[in-house]
Scaffold this motif. Sequence first.
Motif, short mmCIF file in Angstrom:
data_model
loop_
_atom_site.label_atom_id
_atom_site.label_comp_id
_atom_site.label_asym_id
_atom_site.label_seq_id
_atom_site.Cartn_x
_atom_site.Cartn_y
_atom_site.Cartn_z
N PRO A 146 43.95 -92.60 -18.31
CA PRO A 146 43.53 -91.30 -18.85
C PRO A 146 42.06 -91.22 -19.29
O PRO A 146 41.49 -90.14 -19.28
CB PRO A 146 44.45 -91.09 -20.06
N SER A 147 41.45 -92.31 -19.66
CA SER A 147 40.06 -92.24 -20.15
C SER A 147 39.02 -92.46 -19.04
O SER A 147 37.86 -92.71 -19.35
CB SER A 147 39.85 -93.23 -21.29
N LEU A 148 39.43 -92.36 -17.78
CA LEU A 148 38.50 -92.51 -16.66
C LEU A 148 37.43 -91.43 -16.76
O LEU A 148 37.74 -90.25 -16.88
CB LEU A 148 39.25 -92.38 -15.33
N LEU A 149 36.17 -91.84 -16.74
CA LEU A 149 35.06 -90.90 -16.87
C LEU A 149 34.37 -90.61 -15.54
O LEU A 149 34.16 -89.46 -15.19
CB LEU A 149 34.00 -91.45 -17.84
N LYS A 150 34.03 -91.66 -14.81
CA LYS A 150 33.23 -91.47 -13.60
C LYS A 150 33.44 -92.64 -12.65
O LYS A 150 33.65 -93.77 -13.07
CB LYS A 150 31.75 -91.39 -14.00
N VAL A 151 33.37 -92.35 -11.36
CA VAL A 151 33.38 -93.39 -10.33
C VAL A 151 32.22 -93.12 -9.39
O VAL A 151 31.81 -91.98 -9.20
CB VAL A 151 34.72 -93.40 -9.52
N LYS A 152 31.70 -94.19 -8.81
CA LYS A 152 30.61 -94.02 -7.85
C LYS A 152 30.58 -95.20 -6.89
O LYS A 152 30.53 -96.35 -7.31
CB LYS A 152 29.27 -93.91 -8.56
N VAL A 153 30.63 -94.90 -5.60
CA VAL A 153 30.44 -95.90 -4.56
C VAL A 153 28.96 -95.89 -4.20
O VAL A 153 28.38 -94.83 -3.93
CB VAL A 153 31.30 -95.59 -3.31
N ILE A 154 28.32 -97.04 -4.22
CA ILE A 154 26.88 -97.13 -3.96
C ILE A 154 26.65 -97.16 -2.45
O ILE A 154 27.27 -97.93 -1.74
CB ILE A 154 26.28 -98.38 -4.64
N ARG A 155 25.73 -96.29 -2.01
CA ARG A 155 25.45 -96.14 -0.58
C ARG A 155 23.98 -96.41 -0.29
O ARG A 155 23.12 -96.20 -1.15
CB ARG A 155 25.80 -94.74 -0.11
N VAL B 109 33.06 -98.06 -11.92
CA VAL B 109 34.05 -97.20 -12.54
C VAL B 109 33.81 -97.26 -14.04
O VAL B 109 33.60 -98.34 -14.59
CB VAL B 109 35.48 -97.67 -12.21
N SER B 110 33.87 -96.11 -14.70
CA SER B 110 33.56 -96.04 -16.12
C SER B 110 34.74 -95.48 -16.90
O SER B 110 35.38 -94.51 -16.46
CB SER B 110 32.32 -95.17 -16.28
N PHE B 111 35.02 -96.08 -18.06
CA PHE B 111 36.11 -95.65 -18.94
C PHE B 111 35.56 -95.38 -20.33
O PHE B 111 34.63 -96.04 -20.78
CB PHE B 111 37.19 -96.74 -19.06
N LYS B 112 36.20 -94.45 -21.04
CA LYS B 112 35.83 -94.17 -22.43
C LYS B 112 36.56 -95.12 -23.39
O LYS B 112 36.03 -95.50 -24.42
CB LYS B 112 36.16 -92.71 -22.77
N ASP B 113 37.79 -95.51 -23.03
CA ASP B 113 38.64 -96.32 -23.90
C ASP B 113 38.68 -97.77 -23.42
O ASP B 113 38.90 -98.03 -22.23
CB ASP B 113 40.05 -95.73 -23.92
N SER B 114 38.50 -98.70 -24.34
CA SER B 114 38.49 -100.12 -23.97
C SER B 114 39.85 -100.60 -23.48
O SER B 114 39.94 -101.50 -22.65
CB SER B 114 38.02 -100.97 -25.14
N ASN B 115 40.94 -100.00 -23.99
CA ASN B 115 42.28 -100.41 -23.56
C ASN B 115 42.51 -100.08 -22.08
O ASN B 115 43.09 -100.89 -21.34
CB ASN B 115 43.36 -99.76 -24.42
#
Length: 145
Positions: A69-78, A91-97
């Motif tokens: 649920p706390s997924l913020l952003k994803v990015k594949v580097i090109r 991949v970035s999350f807001k929550d450490s759990n």
Amino acid sequence: AVVSTQSTGEIKKKKLKSKDKRIMRTAAGDVWDDPSLLEWEDNDFRIFVGDLGNECNDEMLYRAFSKYPSLLKVKVIRDKRSNKTKGFGFVSFKDSNDYIRAMREVNGKYIGNRPCKLRKSSWKDRQYTVVKKKNSERQKLGLKI
């Protein structure tokens, strides 16, 4: 981000615009301004996702991590010229759990044609201020830089 400035005994606060904010990076002896880091949250928990195939895109990476649920952003580097993937993303999350669960559950799972390898992102370790601080500490200890 708020910056406080002191003039004539009073403290004034002004809001920084995103174009005023700069993130300096360093690697292999080079120092550069990296505007792509302004797209990400400041206090997020970021995962490096390695071994991605050429068919992998942001949507596939998002689907692999969308159950948290706390997924913020994803990015594949090109690659800028060929637009092919460089074989990794973030991949970035807001929550450490959620970050910890994702590291355990998704590592080795297939994203596209290949099993991915997850690592803690070390983007903060390459910021110019962090590297400069580490180098000065190493100098104090008498170590080579």
